[in-house]
Scaffold this motif. Structure first.
Motif: not given
Ligand SMILES: Nc1ncnc2c1ncn2[C@@H]1O[C@H](COP(=O)(O)OP(=O)(O)OP(=O)(O)O)[C@@H](O)[C@H]1O
Ligand SMILES: [Mg+2]
Lengths: 279, 307
Positions: A182-189, A194
């Motif tokens: 989720n961290v990666a998703r919120t950072l649009e990685v 990812r």
């Protein structure tokens, strides 16, 4: 406290080793000649019959022979008489090649399967069936299709080391904590970044545990495979010395197989420690 | 009040349970926030607060309805909406600096290492973690980890911050300090903030608007309480404000009694026009979710408060 424990454990180890060597020595030492026989016959039968010497070599025989081997590890007197170093190098090279090929296949494939529930479900029956097959059962098929004994041995190593790595990679990738994803998703990685910056480091300890299991299995299997295919390698050496009735050499080979296996395991253990993170 | 920076329009969330029976966490939920506003959501455990926040963040999709941010329906996550996770969610294999730098380099992909580091350092200093840049999360206390989470969220200069009980795992002292810091930073940078909390005092201290949710399943947004306390309120003299206790009692009453009975006792509740409660301003009608006039609840005037 810990250092004193380690010291005491080391002492106990040495005592145990000494006791083992002592009993071994006593059990195999020469006794007085048991029978009288004609000198012709005695020469034919050798020391075993004439001096009651056990057919099993004692630790001193093995030690002397080992010293001889260690002084000349790389001599080559033709196909049936090569130095132990050469034989071990053949085995390690086969294990290394098969194992590396397995790494190259298992880890990317494990990533794909772990990240895709569809692939995971679709490939599961195949993996379940292929995994329990003894790697040596592939040998005839490999010999028939590849027609090269050395490459067949490499193939057998490949097939036996792929499963623990594949399954551990799948498990490691599939069980990366949701919150890190989720961290990666919120950072649009993106997916690729990812995979390398979140999933790989998070799954690395599990993947390396699989690699460590694999190298152990590969080293177990190479001895058996080389006994079958013959030619070179430590497994072939063991079988050849058995045919020569040189138990001393067989014992030396067993010792070296153990030591090399331990070293391989230690190397992987060190890599595992390097990628493990405390939480 | 007409500037709707965030508008949640009729969202619902269902989970298909065992045997095909779907459980509705909530449905037809409407809610809006203005730019620069600080909103807190209060409701009992399991009413769906995290679900709303995840939908707002784009981590979860609603079963129906839409979320409009800055005039555009959202689809998925965005660097404009930073999330501070309850469990801090730091990457344990990276240092403090590494965690913040990861966010920075995700936002500005073309920046070189030195620039990323300098920018990350700025936000580490902001949350008071100077000197701990090279520690790993496992070497930090709970409060420090949460600060790293805040620094990471702020470092990408988002348009809004979404916080899911960010301080609930902390001791009272650390919580107070971090509340002060978050409040200061949000005011300074003009952040729009959406925070879930179980702590009534935290909501009163931080929020401009407090959303009260009834118990789930089938939770509804019951009221929007406007905070009557001045914007430059201080933690120390908070409770001296004449309206502080009225506000606090209203929220606690809601949590203790009305959150359970609200749905049955208020059959005419219109989820699109959620009543706005203005403590200390009797008889005022305000439009919030729509521009139509609507009734205003007063503490003591609602049937559920009789208990
Ligand atoms: N994956 C899921 N499958 C089924 N039901 C779910 C799932 N996730 C959440 N729920 C249900 O949705 C409801 C709301 O969950 P949510 O996490 O949003 O609650 P919450 O208000 O954040 O609670 P808390 O204050 O305890 O964090 C709960 O009743 C929960 O059982
Ligand atoms: Mg929650």
């Amino acid at each position: 406290m810990t250092s004193s424990l380690r010291l005491r454990a080391g002492l106990v180890s040495i005592v145990l080793l000494a006791a083992f060597l002592g009993i071994w020595h006593l059990a195999t030492r020469s006794t007085a000649p048991v029978t009288t026989m004609s000198p012709e016959y005695a020469r034919l039968m050798g020391l075993t019959a004439t001096q009651g010497k056990s057919a099993m070599p004692g630790p001193l025989d093995v030690g002397a022979k080992l010293w001889e081997h260690l002084r000349r590890p790389f001599y080559d007197n033709g196909p049936n008489d090569k130095g132990l170093g050469i034989q071990l190098a053949y085995s390690i090279a086969r294990v290394g090649t098969g194992y590396l090929l397995a790494v190259l296949v298992a880890i990317p494939l494990g990533f794909l399967i772990g990240m895709s529930p569809l692939l995971s479900k679709a490939l599961d029956p195949f993996i379940q069936v292929l995994k329990p097959i003894s790697p040596l059962a592939w040998m005839p098929l490999a010999l028939y299709t590849i027609k090269d004994s050395s490459i067949s041995a490499i193939f057998v190593i490949f097939i036996c080391s792929i499963w623990p790595m594949l399954l551990n990679t799948v498990f490691g990738v599939a069980s990366v904590r949701k919150e890190w994803i989720n961290v990666a998703r919120t950072l649009e990685v993106g997916t690729l970044r990812r995979a390398f910056t979140v999933i790989l480091p998070a799954a690395a300890p599990t993947i390396l545990t699989g690699m460590r299991i694999s190298i152990g299995i590969a080293w177990l299997v190479i001895v058996a495979a080389e006994m079958l295919v013959g030619g070179t390698g430590i497994g072939y050496f063991v079988w050849n010395e058995w045919n020569n009735l040189s138990i001393t050499n067989v014992i030396i080979a067993i010792l070296l197989i153990g030591i090399v296996g331990m070293l391989l395991d230690q190397i992987l253990a060190r890599f595992t420690r390097m990628v493990t993170f405390p939480e | 009040m007409t500037d709707k920076f965030i508008s949640i329009e009729g969202i619902g969330k269902r989970y298909s349970g065992a045997g095909g029976a779907a459980t509705t966490v909530f449905e037809n939920l409407w809610l809006s926030m203005a730019r620069g506003e600080f909103a807190c959501v209060i409701g009992h455990s399991g009413c769906g607060k995290t679900t709303v926040l995840n939908i707002l963040a784009g981590l979860d999709a609603p079963s129906e309805g839409a979320v409009i941010v800055d005039g555009q329906a959202i689809s998925g996550t965005s660097l404009d909406r930073a999330v501070i996770f309850q469990s801090h969610a730091l990457l344990p294999w990276r240092t403090v600096l590494g965690n913040v730098a990861y966010a920075v380099s995700s936002k500005w992909r073309s920046w070189d290492r030195a620039k990323v580091r300098a920018h990350a350092q700025e936000f580490i200093d902001l949350v008071g973690l100077t000197g701990s840049e090279h520690k790993r999360p496992s070497e930090l206390s709970g409060g420090m980890k949460q600060r790293v989470g805040i620094a990471r969220a702020l470092s990408i200069t988002p348009k809004m911050m979404l916080m899911d009980e960010p301080f609930s795992a902390l001791d009272a002292l650390t919580r107070g300090t971090l509340q002060d810091e978050v409040r200061r930073i949000c005011l300074e940078t003009g952040q729009t903030a959406f925070m879930i909390t179980h702590d009534v005092d935290e909501a009163i201290y931080l929020a401009d608007k407090i959303f009260l949710m009834t118990n789930g399943p089938g939770a509804v947004l019951a009221e929007v309480v406007e905070n009557p306390l001045p914007r430059d309120r201080g933690r120390i003299d908070l409770h001296r404000h004449p309206l502080y206790y009225a506000l606090r009692n209203h929220i606690v009453d809601f949590l203790v009694t009305r959150s359970k009975t609200f749905t049955t006792e208020t059959p005419g509740h219109d989820p699109r026009n959620v009543p706005v409660v203005q403590i200390g301003k009797p008889g005022l009608t305000v439009a919030a979710a729509s521009d139509e006039p609507r009734q205003t609840w007063m503490p003591g005037s609602s049937p559920g408060l009789s208990a």
